[in-house]
Write a protein that holds these residues in place. Structure first.
Motif, PDB file in Angstrom:
ATOM      1  N   LEU A   1      -5.328 111.546   4.262  1.00  0.00           N
ATOM      2  CA  LEU A   1      -4.145 112.127   4.894  1.00  0.00           C
ATOM      3  C   LEU A   1      -3.512 111.199   5.924  1.00  0.00           C
ATOM      4  CD1 LEU A   1      -5.486 115.750   5.281  1.00  0.00           C
ATOM      5  CD2 LEU A   1      -3.847 114.914   3.596  1.00  0.00           C
ATOM      6  N   ASP A   2      -4.290 110.234   6.424  1.00  0.00           N
ATOM      7  CA  ASP A   2      -3.821 109.243   7.399  1.00  0.00           C
ATOM      8  C   ASP A   2      -3.322 109.928   8.672  1.00  0.00           C
ATOM      9  OD1 ASP A   2      -3.453 106.677   8.305  1.00  0.00           O
ATOM     10  OD2 ASP A   2      -1.659 106.272   7.124  1.00  0.00           O
ATOM     11  N   THR A   3      -2.708 109.176   9.555  1.00  0.00           N
ATOM     12  CA  THR A   3      -2.147 109.732  10.785  1.00  0.00           C
ATOM     13  C   THR A   3      -0.768 110.307  10.463  1.00  0.00           C
ATOM     14  OG1 THR A   3      -3.355 108.162  12.167  1.00  0.00           O
ATOM     15  CG2 THR A   3      -1.416 109.222  13.154  1.00  0.00           C
ATOM     16  N   ILE A   4      -0.561 111.532  10.884  1.00  0.00           N
ATOM     17  CA  ILE A   4       0.692 112.234  10.612  1.00  0.00           C
ATOM     18  C   ILE A   4       1.555 112.229  11.869  1.00  0.00           C
ATOM     19  CG2 ILE A   4       1.726 114.455   9.940  1.00  0.00           C
ATOM     20  CD1 ILE A   4      -0.054 113.269   7.749  1.00  0.00           C
ATOM     21  N   THR A   5       2.821 111.918  11.712  1.00  0.00           N
ATOM     22  CA  THR A   5       3.807 112.083  12.781  1.00  0.00           C
ATOM     23  C   THR A   5       4.665 113.266  12.396  1.00  0.00           C
ATOM     24  OG1 THR A   5       3.825 109.714  13.253  1.00  0.00           O
ATOM     25  CG2 THR A   5       5.708 110.992  14.044  1.00  0.00           C
ATOM     26  N   TYR A   6       4.779 114.216  13.300  1.00  0.00           N
ATOM     27  CA  TYR A   6       5.433 115.480  12.975  1.00  0.00           C
ATOM     28  C   TYR A   6       6.253 115.951  14.167  1.00  0.00           C
ATOM     29  CZ  TYR A   6       5.679 120.570  12.264  1.00  0.00           C
ATOM     30  OH  TYR A   6       6.093 121.864  12.148  1.00  0.00           O
ATOM     31  N   HIS A   7       7.469 116.401  13.918  1.00  0.00           N
ATOM     32  CA  HIS A   7       8.310 117.018  14.939  1.00  0.00           C
ATOM     33  C   HIS A   7       8.125 118.534  14.839  1.00  0.00           C
ATOM     34  CE1 HIS A   7      10.182 113.039  14.748  1.00  0.00           C
ATOM     35  NE2 HIS A   7      10.542 113.280  15.997  1.00  0.00           N
ATOM     36  N   ILE A   8       7.642 119.130  15.895  1.00  0.00           N
ATOM     37  CA  ILE A   8       7.266 120.545  15.896  1.00  0.00           C
ATOM     38  C   ILE A   8       8.424 121.421  15.418  1.00  0.00           C
ATOM     39  CG2 ILE A   8       6.545 122.501  17.357  1.00  0.00           C
ATOM     40  CD1 ILE A   8       4.292 120.475  16.978  1.00  0.00           C
ATOM     41  N   ASP A   9       8.146 122.193  14.378  1.00  0.00           N
ATOM     42  CA  ASP A   9       9.068 123.160  13.781  1.00  0.00           C
ATOM     43  C   ASP A   9      10.359 122.564  13.224  1.00  0.00           C
ATOM     44  OD1 ASP A   9       7.349 125.282  14.201  1.00  0.00           O
ATOM     45  OD2 ASP A   9       8.234 125.810  16.133  1.00  0.00           O
ATOM     46  N   LYS A  10      10.441 121.250  13.092  1.00  0.00           N
ATOM     47  CA  LYS A  10      11.636 120.631  12.510  1.00  0.00           C
ATOM     48  C   LYS A  10      11.344 120.008  11.154  1.00  0.00           C
ATOM     49  CE  LYS A  10      14.458 119.520  16.524  1.00  0.00           C
ATOM     50  NZ  LYS A  10      15.198 118.435  17.175  1.00  0.00           N
ATOM     51  N   GLU A  11      10.087 120.013  10.743  1.00  0.00           N
ATOM     52  CA  GLU A  11       9.689 119.419   9.477  1.00  0.00           C
ATOM     53  C   GLU A  11       8.748 120.379   8.758  1.00  0.00           C
ATOM     54  OE1 GLU A  11       9.092 114.884   9.840  1.00  0.00           O
ATOM     55  OE2 GLU A  11       8.487 115.686  11.779  1.00  0.00           O
ATOM     56  N   GLU A  12       8.526 120.103   7.479  1.00  0.00           N
ATOM     57  CA  GLU A  12       7.642 120.939   6.667  1.00  0.00           C
ATOM     58  C   GLU A  12       6.177 120.658   6.996  1.00  0.00           C
ATOM     59  OE1 GLU A  12       8.261 123.390   4.318  1.00  0.00           O
ATOM     60  OE2 GLU A  12      10.289 123.259   5.124  1.00  0.00           O
ATOM     61  N   LEU A  13       5.436 121.722   7.153  1.00  0.00           N
ATOM     62  CA  LEU A  13       3.994 121.675   7.362  1.00  0.00           C
ATOM     63  C   LEU A  13       3.510 123.090   7.099  1.00  0.00           C
ATOM     64  CD1 LEU A  13       1.887 119.576   8.353  1.00  0.00           C
ATOM     65  CD2 LEU A  13       2.173 120.515  10.637  1.00  0.00           C
ATOM     66  N   PHE A  14       2.327 123.255   6.542  1.00  0.00           N
ATOM     67  CA  PHE A  14       1.926 124.620   6.221  1.00  0.00           C
ATOM     68  C   PHE A  14       1.772 125.456   7.494  1.00  0.00           C
ATOM     69  CE2 PHE A  14      -2.338 122.617   6.225  1.00  0.00           C
ATOM     70  CZ  PHE A  14      -3.102 123.545   6.912  1.00  0.00           C
ATOM     71  N   LEU A  15       2.062 126.739   7.372  1.00  0.00           N
ATOM     72  CA  LEU A  15       2.221 127.657   8.498  1.00  0.00           C
ATOM     73  C   LEU A  15       1.087 127.604   9.513  1.00  0.00           C
ATOM     74  CD1 LEU A  15       3.713 129.995   9.887  1.00  0.00           C
ATOM     75  CD2 LEU A  15       2.488 131.552   8.366  1.00  0.00           C
ATOM     76  N   GLY A  16      -0.135 127.718   9.076  1.00  0.00           N
ATOM     77  CA  GLY A  16      -1.262 127.757  10.004  1.00  0.00           C
ATOM     78  C   GLY A  16      -1.370 126.496  10.840  1.00  0.00           C
TER      79      GLY A  16
END
Length: 183
Positions: free
Chosen positions: A112-127
């Motif tokens: 899965l490597d290191t993920i960069t994610y913008h909270i609630d602005k991109e897709e990611l499973f709900l939990g």
């Protein structure tokens, strides 16, 4: 004779003309499919939650917390000094792995490597999306997600099938607050 024929035709014309009547349905099943689906989903959720509760009951080492949105978690590493958690739009980097409830690895942290994610602005499973909002920078948390909090009915089209509850071990590396200055 002609007059009699015209009279008979007129009688037939007026007696055979009537407004169409609506046909009544033979079977009336209003919402039965939806109700059956709701009942199946409730039963599935109860079954998965019972399995997770059984795992939690057997685990005497960790202190589990129940989230407001329907999953369970415990801290492996907890920050008791900071109170900064990510909010809408903040950028976070994190690592995680995914296993099933039996501990079988589905995705490794390396895969899965290191993920960069913008909270609630991109897709990611709900939990996981909700779980990240509970974490502080540097914390390590293990989450137990029923399938409706994970990939649900569809799975991920790769290794996770339909209705599979998951365990994820997450390390929140950084939180970068969204810029609130206006130009």
């Amino acid at each position: 004779m002609r007059l009699a024929l015209h009279t008979i035709c007129l009688v037939f014309l007026f007696s055979s003309c009537k407004t169409p009547e609506a046909r009544k349905p033979i079977n009336i099943k209003s919402g039965s499919f939806i109700n059956e689906s709701i009942n199946r989903n409730k039963e599935l959720a109860a079954k998965e939650e019972a399995i997770i509760q059984k795992i939690i009951t057997k685990d005497t080492i960790h202190k589990y917390i129940t989230s407001e949105t329907g999953f369970w978690y415990f801290y492996t590493k907890k920050d008791t000094l900071s109170n900064v958690t990510p909010k809408f739009g903040d950028k976070v980097t994190f690592n995680y792995n995914i296993t099933d409830l039996n501990g079988n690895i589905i995705y490794t942290q390396k895969e899965l490597d290191t993920i960069t994610y913008h909270i609630d602005k991109e897709e990611l499973f709900l939990g996981l999306r909700e779980g990240l909002k509970l974490m502080k920078q540097g914390e390590m948390v293990t989450f137990f997600f029923p399938s409706y909090q994970a990939y649900g009915y569809y799975g991920d089209d790769h290794k996770i099938g339909a209705n599979i509850p998951l365990i994820t071990k997450v390390t929140l590396n950084t939180i970068t607050k969204e810029s609130t200055t206006e130009n």
